[in-house]
Design a protein around this motif. Structure first.
Motif, mmCIF file in Angstrom:
data_model
loop_
_atom_site.group_PDB
_atom_site.id
_atom_site.type_symbol
_atom_site.label_atom_id
_atom_site.label_comp_id
_atom_site.label_asym_id
_atom_site.label_seq_id
_atom_site.Cartn_x
_atom_site.Cartn_y
_atom_site.Cartn_z
ATOM 1 N N ILE A 32 0.800 -1.166 0.170
ATOM 2 C CA ILE A 32 -0.005 0.007 0.012
ATOM 3 C C ILE A 32 0.923 1.259 0.078
ATOM 4 C CG2 ILE A 32 -2.098 -1.180 1.018
ATOM 5 C CD1 ILE A 32 -1.015 0.216 3.863
ATOM 6 N N THR A 76 -2.466 3.266 -0.603
ATOM 7 C CA THR A 76 -3.511 3.978 0.384
ATOM 8 C C THR A 76 -4.574 4.723 -0.300
ATOM 9 O OG1 THR A 76 -1.973 3.495 2.239
ATOM 10 C CG2 THR A 76 -3.969 4.457 2.796
ATOM 11 N N SER A 132 3.263 -1.881 4.514
ATOM 12 C CA SER A 132 3.265 -0.565 4.147
ATOM 13 C C SER A 132 4.930 -0.195 4.545
ATOM 14 C CB SER A 132 2.540 0.334 5.236
ATOM 15 O OG SER A 132 2.922 0.059 6.659
ATOM 16 N N ARG A 142 0.427 2.013 8.750
ATOM 17 C CA ARG A 142 -0.867 2.235 7.587
ATOM 18 C C ARG A 142 -1.120 0.718 7.354
ATOM 19 N NH1 ARG A 142 0.702 4.558 2.909
ATOM 20 N NH2 ARG A 142 2.920 4.156 3.468
ATOM 21 N N SER A 143 -0.418 -0.353 7.143
ATOM 22 C CA SER A 143 -0.973 -1.762 6.743
ATOM 23 C C SER A 143 -1.738 -2.025 8.127
ATOM 24 C CB SER A 143 0.407 -2.432 6.614
ATOM 25 O OG SER A 143 0.990 -2.814 7.696
ATOM 26 N N ILE A 162 -5.181 -0.533 7.187
ATOM 27 C CA ILE A 162 -5.772 -0.921 5.819
ATOM 28 C C ILE A 162 -6.029 -2.316 6.129
ATOM 29 C CG2 ILE A 162 -5.090 -1.442 3.654
ATOM 30 C CD1 ILE A 162 -5.955 1.695 4.055
#
Length: 97
Positions: A23, A42, A62, A67-68, A71
């Motif tokens: 992402i 993302t 990520s 962020r992963s 997500i």
């Protein structure tokens, strides 16, 4: 939240095929990524969910794993199977090309 450590992910990757959802932005992906990883930054992911298969388990990466985590949770909430790779690409330095 479903997650996997970088070490466990690397062992899994060495022993069976996995589907990696990267992402990070296109520049970071172009610089270094796993072979056959799916690039889905993302910002574009919500508009591209139709490209994903709900029967596939996605290992979300990520840069550092923050962020992963978000997500992967988003994907799980929308009926997808996703695991966040703890530590992201920073923790997975040796396997990506």
């Amino acid at each position: 939240m479903k997650s996997i450590t970088a070490q466990d992910f690397q062992m899994l990757l060495a022993n069976q095929p996995v589907t990696i959802l990267d992402i990070r932005d296109k520049g970071a992906f172009a610089e270094r990524h796993f072979p056959d990883a799916i690039s889905m930054p993302t910002t574009s992911l919500p508009n591209r969910l139709n490209e994903l298969d709900k029967d596939t388990t996605y290992f979300v990466v990520s840069h550092s794993g923050r962020r992963s985590d978000i997500i992967a949770q988003f994907l799980n909430n929308h009926g997808y199977k996703a695991l966040h790779v703890i530590g992201g690409m920073k923790a997975l330095k040796k396997d990506a090309a």
